[in-house]
Scaffold this motif. Sequence first.
Motif, PDB file in Angstrom:
ATOM      1  N   PRO A   1       0.810  -1.233   0.000  1.00 19.75           N
ATOM      2  CA  PRO A   1       0.000   0.000   0.000  1.00 19.75           C
ATOM      3  C   PRO A   1       0.839   1.277   0.000  1.00 19.75           C
ATOM      4  CG  PRO A   1      -0.918  -1.589   1.542  1.00 19.75           C
ATOM      5  CD  PRO A   1       0.403  -2.138   1.103  1.00 19.75           C
ATOM      6  N   ALA A   2       1.914   1.314   0.799  1.00 22.10           N
ATOM      7  CA  ALA A   2       2.733   2.523   0.868  1.00 22.10           C
ATOM      8  C   ALA A   2       3.431   2.793  -0.467  1.00 22.10           C
ATOM      9  CB  ALA A   2       3.758   2.400   1.991  1.00 22.10           C
TER      10      ALA A   2
ATOM     11  N   ASN B   1       0.922   4.047  -3.039  1.00 23.06           N
ATOM     12  CA  ASN B   1       0.602   5.447  -2.794  1.00 23.06           C
ATOM     13  C   ASN B   1       1.718   6.357  -3.308  1.00 23.06           C
ATOM     14  OD1 ASN B   1      -0.765   7.702  -1.729  1.00 23.06           O
ATOM     15  ND2 ASN B   1       0.458   7.589   0.147  1.00 23.06           N
ATOM     16  N   GLU B   2       2.944   5.984  -2.992  1.00 21.63           N
ATOM     17  CA  GLU B   2       4.113   6.785  -3.390  1.00 21.63           C
ATOM     18  C   GLU B   2       4.186   6.917  -4.921  1.00 21.63           C
ATOM     19  OE1 GLU B   2       7.724   5.108  -1.661  1.00 21.63           O
ATOM     20  OE2 GLU B   2       8.752   5.625  -3.547  1.00 21.63           O
TER      21      GLU B   2
ATOM     22  N   GLN C   1       1.261   8.977  -6.395  1.00 24.55           N
ATOM     23  CA  GLN C   1       1.526  10.405  -6.165  1.00 24.55           C
ATOM     24  C   GLN C   1       2.516  10.924  -7.204  1.00 24.55           C
ATOM     25  OE1 GLN C   1       0.391  12.433  -3.607  1.00 24.55           O
ATOM     26  NE2 GLN C   1      -0.013  11.166  -1.790  1.00 24.55           N
TER      27      GLN C   1
ATOM     28  N   SER D   1      -3.425  10.500  -4.258  1.00 26.06           N
ATOM     29  CA  SER D   1      -3.115   9.764  -3.032  1.00 26.06           C
ATOM     30  C   SER D   1      -4.047   8.571  -2.864  1.00 26.06           C
ATOM     31  CB  SER D   1      -3.255  10.679  -1.812  1.00 26.06           C
ATOM     32  OG  SER D   1      -3.289   9.887  -0.629  1.00 26.06           O
ATOM     33  N   THR D   2      -3.472   7.394  -2.559  1.00 30.49           N
ATOM     34  CA  THR D   2      -4.292   6.221  -2.241  1.00 30.49           C
ATOM     35  C   THR D   2      -4.095   5.826  -0.789  1.00 30.49           C
ATOM     36  OG1 THR D   2      -2.560   4.716  -2.999  1.00 30.49           O
ATOM     37  CG2 THR D   2      -4.252   5.323  -4.596  1.00 30.49           C
ATOM     38  N   ASP D   3      -3.659   6.762   0.023  1.00 31.16           N
ATOM     39  CA  ASP D   3      -3.415   6.486   1.439  1.00 31.16           C
ATOM     40  C   ASP D   3      -4.706   6.017   2.115  1.00 31.16           C
ATOM     41  OD1 ASP D   3      -2.008   6.304   3.779  1.00 31.16           O
ATOM     42  OD2 ASP D   3      -2.316   8.411   4.323  1.00 31.16           O
ATOM     43  N   GLY D   4      -4.730   4.794   2.574  1.00 35.06           N
ATOM     44  CA  GLY D   4      -5.916   4.235   3.240  1.00 35.06           C
ATOM     45  C   GLY D   4      -7.050   3.871   2.288  1.00 35.06           C
ATOM     46  N   ASN D   5      -6.900   4.248   1.036  1.00 32.18           N
ATOM     47  CA  ASN D   5      -7.939   3.987   0.030  1.00 32.18           C
ATOM     48  C   ASN D   5      -7.566   2.724  -0.753  1.00 32.18           C
ATOM     49  OD1 ASN D   5      -9.912   4.089  -1.915  1.00 32.18           O
ATOM     50  ND2 ASN D   5      -9.354   6.107  -2.723  1.00 32.18           N
ATOM     51  N   TYR D   6      -7.605   1.580  -0.046  1.00 32.03           N
ATOM     52  CA  TYR D   6      -7.141   0.320  -0.664  1.00 32.03           C
ATOM     53  C   TYR D   6      -8.025  -0.088  -1.828  1.00 32.03           C
ATOM     54  CZ  TYR D   6      -4.933   0.331   3.898  1.00 32.03           C
ATOM     55  OH  TYR D   6      -4.236   0.698   5.007  1.00 32.03           O
TER      56      TYR D   6
END
Lengths: 498, 498
Positions: free
Chosen positions: A378-379, A382-383, A386, A392-397
Motif C-alpha cells: 500500500p505505501a 501510494n508513493e 503520487q 493519493s491512495t493512502d488508506g484507500n485500498y
Amino acid sequence: MDNKNYQQLTRTFLRLSRFSHLSAIASWDMFAMMPPGGSRARGEALAELSVLEHQIITDPTVAQWIDAAGQEDLDEIERANLREMTRLHHQASLLPESLVEAKSLAGSRCEHAWRSQRPANDWQGFSQNLKEVVKYSREEARLRAEAKGCTPYDALLDVFEPDMTSAQLDVLFADVKSWLPDLLNKAVAKQSQRQLVAPVGPFPTSVQRELGLETMALLGFDFNGGRLDISAHPFCGGVPEDVRITTRYDENELLSALFGVIHETGHARYEQNLPRNWPGQPIALARSTAIHESQSLFFEMQLGRSQGFLKQLIPAVKRHFGDQGAFEEANFMAWNQQVKPGFIRVDADEVSYPAHVILRYEIERALINGDIDVDDIPALWNEKMQAWLGLSTDGNYRNGCMQDIHWTDGGFGYFPSYTLGAMYAAQLFSAASQALPDLNAHIAQGDLTALFDWLRQNIWQHGSRYTTAQLITQATGEPLSSRYFREHLESRYLSLPR
Amino acid sequence: MDNKNYQQLTRTFLRLSRFSHLSAIASWDMFAMMPPGGSRARGEALAELSVLEHQIITDPTVAQWIDAAGQEDLDEIERANLREMTRLHHQASLLPESLVEAKSLAGSRCEHAWRSQRPANDWQGFSQNLKEVVKYSREEARLRAEAKGCTPYDALLDVFEPDMTSAQLDVLFADVKSWLPDLLNKAVAKQSQRQLVAPVGPFPTSVQRELGLETMALLGFDFNGGRLDISAHPFCGGVPEDVRITTRYDENELLSALFGVIHETGHARYEQNLPRNWPGQPIALARSTAIHESQSLFFEMQLGRSQGFLKQLIPAVKRHFGDQGAFEEANFMAWNQQVKPGFIRVDADEVSYPAHVILRYEIERALINGDIDVDDIPALWNEKMQAWLGLSTDGNYRNGCMQDIHWTDGGFGYFPSYTLGAMYAAQLFSAASQALPDLNAHIAQGDLTALFDWLRQNIWQHGSRYTTAQLITQATGEPLSSRYFREHLESRYLSLPR
C-alpha cells in the motif's frame, strides 16, 4: 513418413485442449453465471482438472516423445508445433502437482473473498489471502528461475511473454518514463481549455447491450461462435470455437461499457480467427498475452477512438439514446479522447494507462524477487501514484492495490503485457496504414474489411507459428519499438484536431 | 479403524464427482448458452471427459478396493455407499471405452442435427443419425444383458431405475391400461359441458420470468445455489450446490412456462436438499430417475394443480398480468385442470400423459430388444397414438417421434420413469396427507413448510442411502402401487369440484 512420436504428442495435446475447453467454459460460468453458493465446489472441480492437466503434460512419456520427435522428419509447421509443445511441457514439469493444486485453491479463495473485501476496503483481510498466493507464486518463480538461470520475476514473465526479460522491459519502460509525464501534462493542459458537454443518462442496460451487440457486429464478431454477457470484471474467455466476452453496465455512464465491448471484441476476433487446421495443437493458440492485448487495444484505442470510427458510432448512439448535445460530432470526439488521470486502471485513458502498468510492474517485480513483502504494497502504491498521477491512495485500498483481481490468482508477470500490447498495437496500426492506402478514409466510411484482412494475414492466422519477435518483424518490418506508441499519443493528444 | 480400501474409494469417487461437476455445467451451458458454432468442440470435450471418468471408475484397482472394502469394518452408511459404488463400478466396467466415446459423440451429433431437422420435419435425415445412436445403445444393452442375465431392454432400465424390470412394469402398465382409456373419456366428456375463458395475451417473456422466479421462491428454491434460464427443451441440471433449471416461453401462452418452472423446481429442491455430509459420494446422489420425476410431479401435479395452490397463484398472476375473466377463481382452476389429448408429451395433462409414456416404452423396448428397427418407428407411433388418443401422426414426424430429444442421446430405458414418478408422487402425497393434518388447508393458505419438511425427512435427506423399494416403503408404509395414482386422477377429474 515415420513421425510416430510426434503423432503421439499431437494426440496428447488434442486431449489436453479438450480439458482446457471445459476449464475455460466452467471459468467463464464462474464469473458470468454462477450463484455464490456454487463457489467452493467449482473451485475444487477446477483445481482437480488443473491437477489432471498437469499430470498429463508432465508425464515422463511426453518427455520421451519430445526427445524422439526432435529426430523425426518434421516439416516447418510440425517443428514450430514441437517447439511450443516443448515449451509448455518444460513450463509445467518445473512445478510439483501439490504446488499447482495449492496455488489454484489459494487463488480461488483469494478472488472469492476479494468480492466482499474490496467494497469493505478490507486490506487486512485481503492481505492475509494475498500472502498465501504470493507464497506459492514465489515458490513457482524460484523453481522456474533455477531451471532457467534468471531472476524469479523474469521466470514468471517468460510464462506469459516468451523471450521477454525485465532487462528489455526496463529499456522500453525507461523510454516511456522519459517522455510520458511531459506528454500527459501537456495533454491535460491542452484539454483543460475546452468545455465539453457530458452525455445525459440514464442509459438503460438493455439498450446499452443492444448498442454493444450492434458494434460487435460492425467489428466482425462471429455470433455463431460467441456471446456477450455481464461480469464484475470484464474479460474475454471461452474457446476459439465459442468465444465469451463480458462487460459491465453503469446506467449513468454510456461509454465505459461500449469501449469495454470494443476492447474485448479485439481479443475475440483474434481467438475466432486463429488457425483451425491444427485442432488442439499449441501452434494454433494465440502467440502471447502481449499480442493478445495488442489486438484488444488495436480495436479499442487505435481503431475505436479514431476520428473516423467515432464518427461511425454517432448515428448508432443517437438511434439508441436519442439526440443530445453530447452527441454533436466535435463534442463526441473530444469526449472519447479525454485524458483524465484517475485511480482505476481499467477506466484509464490510453495516455495515463502506462503509468498504472509500470507502477504495477515495479511493485510485482520487487514482490516476486523478494525485495518487498505484501505489507509494503500500500505505501509503495501510494508513493508511485503520487509521483506519476498526483493522486493519493493512502488508506484507500479499494481504489488502490485492491482495485482488481489480477494478483488474486497469482498472475504475476502478466501486467507488462498491457503496455507492450499498446506498443505493438501502435506499431501494427502504423504498418497497416502504410500498407493500406486511404485507411482512415475507409474507417470513416465504415469499411473495415481491408483492415481486418490485414490483421488476419499478419497476426491472427499465424497462431503461435512464429516467435513474437518474428511475427512482429514480419508484420511491421522491424522489431518492437516504443516509437510508434509515442507518435500515436503525440499525434492524437498534442497535435491540432484533424 | 482400518478401512483404508474404503477410504481409497471415497477419494476416487470424490475426484469423479468433481469431473461430473464440470460435465454438468458444460452440458447445461450447451443447452442454455452455447452458440451453434461451439457444438462440435463441446461434444468432443464432453466425450473426452466421459472417457476419462470411465477409465477412472473401471480401473482394476477400484475393483480390488471394492473387494477388500467388503471385508472392512464399515458402518451402515459406509456399507450403503459401498453398495452404490459397486453398482456404478459394475455398470461402467461392462462397457469398453471405445463404446462410451462413440455413443457420446453419436448422441451429440444426433441432438445437434435434431434442432434443425425437427422444424423441417426431416425424418429421413434424423433417422440416419438415430440409427447410429440405436446401434451403440443396442451394443450397450447386449453387453449389460449378458452380464446380468436379462433381456437387453431390462439391462438399460436397470441403469436408470435399479431393480426395476419390464415384468414389473408390464404389471403396473397393464393396470393403467385397464382403467385409463375409460377415465380419459369420462374426464373429456365431463369437461366438454363447461365453457372456459382463455387467458388473453400477450404475456411478455420478462414478466413471465418474474412470475416464475416468484413462484420458485414460494416453493423454497434456494437462489444462492441455483438459477433459472431458457432452453429449447426444459430441464434441471447443474450440481446440488448450483442447480440450473430452464424453461421456455411462449408470449401467447401463460401457463406452460409457469408449470414447467414448478415442475423443474421439484427436481431442483430434491437436488438442493440432498445430504451434504458425504461430499462427492454416490450415497449423496438422488436415488433414481423415477424418484426424481416423483419430486417434479409432486410439485407440478400433486401440489401445483391442487385447488389450494392454484388459489394461491391467482393474486400473483393478476399482479403481473392484470385482472381478466380467465383469472376468476373457478375458471382459473378449471383451466389448469383441463384434460386435452394432444401430440406433445411435455405439454400433456396428467391424465393423457401415461399414454405418451406407455407408447414410448413399448416402442423403445421393441427397438432395443431387436423386434423392430428405426424405420418401423413412425408407423408404430401413428398406430399407438390413434389407438390411445385418437390422433394421427402420419407424416407428421415433428409432432410424432421427433418431438423431443430423449432418444437422441441414447437414453433408452428412461421413459418409464415418468409414469413411475407419477405413481410415486401420488402415493407420497397420499402418505403426506395422512401424516399432516389439514394439509390441503395449509396449502390453500400458502403454508408449505410442513409439506416440504415431510419431503425432506422422507425423501430428500436420504440420497441413495436406501434402495428405492426401501425408501418408498419407509415413507408410505407399502411398496409402489398404481392405486394412488388412479385414485388421484379419479378424485381430481371425475368427482364433483371440491
